[in-house]
Design a protein around this motif. Structure first.
Motif, PDB file in Angstrom:
ATOM      1  N   PRO A   8       0.848  -1.194   0.000  1.00 30.17           N
ATOM      2  CA  PRO A   8       0.000   0.000   0.000  1.00 30.17           C
ATOM      3  C   PRO A   8       0.889   1.252   0.000  1.00 30.17           C
ATOM      4  O   PRO A   8       1.980   1.248   0.579  1.00 30.17           O
ATOM      5  N   SER A   9       0.410   2.275  -0.635  1.00 30.12           N
ATOM      6  CA  SER A   9       1.156   3.527  -0.666  1.00 30.12           C
ATOM      7  C   SER A   9       1.119   4.212   0.697  1.00 30.12           C
ATOM      8  O   SER A   9       0.235   3.964   1.512  1.00 30.12           O
ATOM      9  N   ARG A  10       2.116   5.068   0.914  1.00 30.29           N
ATOM     10  CA  ARG A  10       2.204   5.879   2.135  1.00 30.29           C
ATOM     11  C   ARG A  10       2.353   7.335   1.727  1.00 30.29           C
ATOM     12  O   ARG A  10       2.807   7.636   0.610  1.00 30.29           O
ATOM     13  N   PRO A  49      -3.055   8.268  -0.416  1.00 28.19           N
ATOM     14  CA  PRO A  49      -2.280   7.020  -0.328  1.00 28.19           C
ATOM     15  C   PRO A  49      -3.168   5.779  -0.267  1.00 28.19           C
ATOM     16  O   PRO A  49      -2.821   4.733  -0.826  1.00 28.19           O
ATOM     17  N   ARG A  50      -4.327   5.898   0.377  1.00 29.69           N
ATOM     18  CA  ARG A  50      -5.234   4.749   0.543  1.00 29.69           C
ATOM     19  C   ARG A  50      -5.714   4.180  -0.792  1.00 29.69           C
ATOM     20  O   ARG A  50      -6.188   3.045  -0.860  1.00 29.69           O
ATOM     21  N   ASP A  51      -5.614   4.976  -1.866  1.00 32.52           N
ATOM     22  CA  ASP A  51      -6.129   4.575  -3.179  1.00 32.52           C
ATOM     23  C   ASP A  51      -5.058   4.012  -4.107  1.00 32.52           C
ATOM     24  O   ASP A  51      -5.330   3.761  -5.273  1.00 32.52           O
ATOM     25  N   HIS A  52      -3.844   3.828  -3.585  1.00 33.80           N
ATOM     26  CA  HIS A  52      -2.722   3.418  -4.426  1.00 33.80           C
ATOM     27  C   HIS A  52      -1.989   2.205  -3.861  1.00 33.80           C
ATOM     28  O   HIS A  52      -1.815   2.099  -2.651  1.00 33.80           O
ATOM     29  N   ARG A  66      -3.666   3.022  -9.244  1.00 31.44           N
ATOM     30  CA  ARG A  66      -4.679   3.765  -8.471  1.00 31.44           C
ATOM     31  C   ARG A  66      -6.016   3.065  -8.657  1.00 31.44           C
ATOM     32  O   ARG A  66      -6.437   2.799  -9.778  1.00 31.44           O
ATOM     33  N   GLU A 107      -6.991  -6.541  -4.266  1.00 30.75           N
ATOM     34  CA  GLU A 107      -7.469  -5.440  -3.415  1.00 30.75           C
ATOM     35  C   GLU A 107      -8.929  -5.104  -3.715  1.00 30.75           C
ATOM     36  O   GLU A 107      -9.716  -4.879  -2.803  1.00 30.75           O
ATOM     37  N   GLN A 111     -12.068  -5.406  -1.093  1.00 31.73           N
ATOM     38  CA  GLN A 111     -13.015  -4.317  -0.840  1.00 31.73           C
ATOM     39  C   GLN A 111     -14.458  -4.719  -1.137  1.00 31.73           C
ATOM     40  O   GLN A 111     -15.368  -3.921  -0.963  1.00 31.73           O
TER      41      GLN A 111
END
Length: 162
Positions: A8-10, A49-52, A66, A107, A111
């Motif tokens: 996950p992105s930060r 970040p939550r979307d990547h 994304r 992912e 979801q």
């Protein structure tokens, strides 16, 4: 090339992701004008970040995907859409894009999505081949939707069940 790590992105990835976007910009996959200074922040209120998901090799970000909702409608909440997908030039052809695509598919399932969709430019043969090899099918085409570098280019809608 070492092993690819998908995560996950930060928030601290913002500069690396923005730089990657600028370095990989091409009319092969973008309908937006070439980014010019002053550059917009990579993360926004709409996409954080939550979307990547990002791909790292040797601690360096070499790609991202994304994931988001195609519309804000509750009746469409079972669908996720890939809204951005970039792999650094030096990492292409080494499975990084495929790993990102598989990770974002998982992912979307996590979801609760039942479908995953995306849009790709008709002349982007490498991306289209990758998507098809991962179970995406063409579900619609808007012929000549974009004028890029003096050429009319199709907007291709692809999707798959999850």
């Amino acid at each position: 090339m070492q092993q690819t790590y998908i995560r996950p992105s930060r928030a601290e990835d913002a500069d690396a992701l923005a730089r990657l976007d600028r370095e990989t910009w091409s009319t092969l996959h973008s309908v937006q004008p070439r980014p010019q200074p002053p550059y917009e922040p990579f993360f926004s209120e709409r996409f954080g970040p939550r979307d990547h998901l990002v791909a790292e090799v040797d601690g360096r970000v070499v790609g991202y995907v994304r994931l988001g909702l195609p519309t804000p409608l509750a009746v469409n909440a079972h669908v996720r859409q890939i809204l951005g997908f970039v792999v650094a030039e030096e990492a292409r052809g080494r499975g990084v894009g495929r790993e990102l695509l598989r990770a974002v598919t998982e992912e979307a399932r996590r979801q609760g999505a039942r479908r995953l969709t995306l849009r790709v430019l008709g002349h982007n043969a490498p991306a289209r081949a990758l998507y098809e090899s991962e179970g995406f099918a063409v579900e619609g085409v808007l012929p000549g939707e974009f004028l890029l570098d003096g050429q009319y280019v199709d907007d291709v809608f692809m999707g798959r069940a999850l």
